[in-house]
Design a protein around this motif. Sequence first.
Motif, PDB file in Angstrom:
ATOM      1  N   SER A   1       0.832  -1.165   0.051  1.00  0.00           N
ATOM      2  CA  SER A   1      -0.062  -0.014  -0.257  1.00  0.00           C
ATOM      3  C   SER A   1       0.689   1.362   0.037  1.00  0.00           C
ATOM      4  N   ASP A   2       2.106   1.261   0.870  1.00  0.00           N
ATOM      5  CA  ASP A   2       2.715   2.393   0.758  1.00  0.00           C
ATOM      6  C   ASP A   2       3.504   2.667  -0.536  1.00  0.00           C
ATOM      7  N   GLN A   3       3.918   1.482  -1.328  1.00  0.00           N
ATOM      8  CA  GLN A   3       4.649   1.572  -2.470  1.00  0.00           C
ATOM      9  C   GLN A   3       3.678   2.224  -3.672  1.00  0.00           C
ATOM     10  N   LEU A   4       2.532   1.763  -3.477  1.00  0.00           N
ATOM     11  CA  LEU A   4       1.380   2.171  -4.333  1.00  0.00           C
ATOM     12  C   LEU A   4       1.105   3.946  -4.115  1.00  0.00           C
ATOM     13  N   ALA A   5       0.973   4.207  -2.805  1.00  0.00           N
ATOM     14  CA  ALA A   5       0.864   5.577  -2.413  1.00  0.00           C
ATOM     15  C   ALA A   5       1.665   6.496  -2.867  1.00  0.00           C
ATOM     16  N   LYS A   6       3.165   6.017  -2.783  1.00  0.00           N
ATOM     17  CA  LYS A   6       4.479   6.697  -3.470  1.00  0.00           C
ATOM     18  C   LYS A   6       4.257   7.093  -4.856  1.00  0.00           C
ATOM     19  N   THR A   7       3.451   6.279  -5.541  1.00  0.00           N
ATOM     20  CA  THR A   7       3.410   6.539  -7.040  1.00  0.00           C
ATOM     21  C   THR A   7       2.517   7.806  -7.323  1.00  0.00           C
ATOM     22  N   GLY A   8       1.634   8.133  -6.411  1.00  0.00           N
ATOM     23  CA  GLY A   8       0.603   9.291  -6.400  1.00  0.00           C
ATOM     24  C   GLY A   8      -0.442   8.689  -6.800  1.00  0.00           C
ATOM     25  N   VAL A   9      -1.030   7.420  -7.175  1.00  0.00           N
ATOM     26  CA  VAL A   9      -2.300   7.159  -7.736  1.00  0.00           C
ATOM     27  C   VAL A   9      -3.244   7.048  -6.311  1.00  0.00           C
ATOM     28  N   LEU A  10      -2.907   7.254  -5.210  1.00  0.00           N
ATOM     29  CA  LEU A  10      -3.856   7.239  -4.033  1.00  0.00           C
ATOM     30  C   LEU A  10      -3.896   8.519  -3.442  1.00  0.00           C
ATOM     31  N   ARG A  11      -3.485   9.599  -4.075  1.00  0.00           N
ATOM     32  CA  ARG A  11      -3.352  11.076  -3.552  1.00  0.00           C
ATOM     33  C   ARG A  11      -5.071  11.410  -3.126  1.00  0.00           C
ATOM     34  N   GLY A  12      -5.813  10.917  -3.589  1.00  0.00           N
ATOM     35  CA  GLY A  12      -7.221  11.309  -3.074  1.00  0.00           C
ATOM     36  C   GLY A  12      -7.752  10.524  -2.332  1.00  0.00           C
ATOM     37  N   TYR A  13      -7.008   9.520  -1.706  1.00  0.00           N
ATOM     38  CA  TYR A  13      -7.639   8.675  -0.652  1.00  0.00           C
ATOM     39  C   TYR A  13      -6.862   9.040   0.890  1.00  0.00           C
ATOM     40  N   ALA A  14      -7.400   8.277   1.835  1.00  0.00           N
ATOM     41  CA  ALA A  14      -6.728   8.695   3.316  1.00  0.00           C
ATOM     42  C   ALA A  14      -5.302   8.779   3.499  1.00  0.00           C
ATOM     43  N   LEU A  15      -4.687   7.357   2.629  1.00  0.00           N
ATOM     44  CA  LEU A  15      -3.533   6.951   2.875  1.00  0.00           C
ATOM     45  C   LEU A  15      -2.390   7.967   2.005  1.00  0.00           C
ATOM     46  N   GLY A  16      -3.299   8.321   0.733  1.00  0.00           N
ATOM     47  CA  GLY A  16      -2.349   9.359  -0.096  1.00  0.00           C
ATOM     48  C   GLY A  16      -2.456  10.883   0.867  1.00  0.00           C
ATOM     49  N   LYS A  17      -3.206  11.175   1.524  1.00  0.00           N
ATOM     50  CA  LYS A  17      -3.330  12.410   2.054  1.00  0.00           C
ATOM     51  C   LYS A  17      -2.501  12.278   3.325  1.00  0.00           C
ATOM     52  N   GLU A  18      -2.289  11.195   3.974  1.00  0.00           N
ATOM     53  CA  GLU A  18      -1.211  11.155   4.918  1.00  0.00           C
ATOM     54  C   GLU A  18       0.121  11.296   4.567  1.00  0.00           C
ATOM     55  N   LEU A  19       0.318  10.436   3.378  1.00  0.00           N
ATOM     56  CA  LEU A  19       1.746  10.603   2.773  1.00  0.00           C
ATOM     57  C   LEU A  19       1.990  12.009   2.546  1.00  0.00           C
ATOM     58  N   LYS A  20       1.132  12.474   1.917  1.00  0.00           N
ATOM     59  CA  LYS A  20       1.242  14.248   1.538  1.00  0.00           C
ATOM     60  C   LYS A  20       1.431  15.057   2.816  1.00  0.00           C
ATOM     61  N   ARG A  21       0.798  14.780   3.714  1.00  0.00           N
ATOM     62  CA  ARG A  21       1.158  15.710   5.133  1.00  0.00           C
ATOM     63  C   ARG A  21       2.473  15.022   5.432  1.00  0.00           C
ATOM     64  N   LYS A  22       2.856  13.963   5.506  1.00  0.00           N
ATOM     65  CA  LYS A  22       4.289  13.629   6.091  1.00  0.00           C
ATOM     66  C   LYS A  22       5.319  14.378   5.206  1.00  0.00           C
ATOM     67  N   ARG A  23       5.031  14.237   4.021  1.00  0.00           N
ATOM     68  CA  ARG A  23       6.066  15.035   2.981  1.00  0.00           C
ATOM     69  C   ARG A  23       6.247  16.652   3.296  1.00  0.00           C
ATOM     70  N   LYS A  24       5.090  17.163   3.609  1.00  0.00           N
ATOM     71  CA  LYS A  24       5.055  18.573   3.634  1.00  0.00           C
ATOM     72  C   LYS A  24       5.551  19.020   4.923  1.00  0.00           C
ATOM     73  N   TYR A  25       5.397  18.288   5.985  1.00  0.00           N
ATOM     74  CA  TYR A  25       5.987  18.498   7.399  1.00  0.00           C
ATOM     75  C   TYR A  25       7.258  17.857   7.670  1.00  0.00           C
ATOM     76  N   GLY A  26       7.813  16.912   6.687  1.00  0.00           N
ATOM     77  CA  GLY A  26       9.316  16.515   6.831  1.00  0.00           C
ATOM     78  C   GLY A  26       8.992  15.453   7.916  1.00  0.00           C
ATOM     79  N   ALA A  27       7.701  14.714   8.153  1.00  0.00           N
ATOM     80  CA  ALA A  27       7.800  13.680   9.000  1.00  0.00           C
ATOM     81  C   ALA A  27       8.531  12.490   8.639  1.00  0.00           C
ATOM     82  N   ALA A  28       9.041  11.520   9.445  1.00  0.00           N
ATOM     83  CA  ALA A  28       9.992  10.334   9.069  1.00  0.00           C
ATOM     84  C   ALA A  28       8.594   9.100   8.365  1.00  0.00           C
TER      85      ALA A  28
END
Length: 201
Positions: free
Chosen positions: A174-201
């Motif tokens: 799921s994480d690998q799929l999210a990193k491709t950007g195809v899940l950006r409109g879903y909860a996991l994709g949004k979480e990944l976007k927030r982590k990238r924005k705030y530099g979370a590990a």
Amino acid sequence: MTNQWKLKEIVLMSILGVVFGVIYLVFFLVGQGIRNILVPFGLAPFGYEIIFGIWFIVSIMAAYILRKPGVAFTAELIAGVVEVLLGSAAGPGLILAAAIQGLGAEAVFAATKWKYYRLRILVLSGVSAAVFSFVWNLFSAGNIALAPWLIVSTLIVRMISGALLAGVLGKWLSDQLAKTGVLRGYALGKELKRKRKYGAA
């Protein structure tokens, strides 16, 4: 976060269910092959147990990606229906088995009120699905007649498989799929976007 399913979430959950329904059917053959290899060693009952966790993975992935009540159960049920429609040797009873596996996975998310999706929760969900399905198989497949040591050992193997192949592998995929950007409109994709924005590990 609203608990109501959006159309795009239903579509994604259905796609995952169909894709993994096909994968599940393939792994039935893989399990049979492993079982045949283990027969000479008297370990045939472990043939499917080693990979049993793969049959829970769609419930873990769908729940982790969408994070809505009922998703784990429904995705697993869809996969079971697809398996039957594709001609699984297990027959219609497989749908009930899929429902029980889905309930097992869903139970852990429900216990957290669908608020936590950390790795340990996904692993517990895989283990729970393993336990639910194992108890069902004790009676539906007559496994209750097996020797006590064999029942305990196959349960342990199934739980480990559920933890690793459903929980750990499900999160990783799921994480690998999210990193491709195809899940950006879903909860996991949004979480990944927030982590990238705030530099979370």
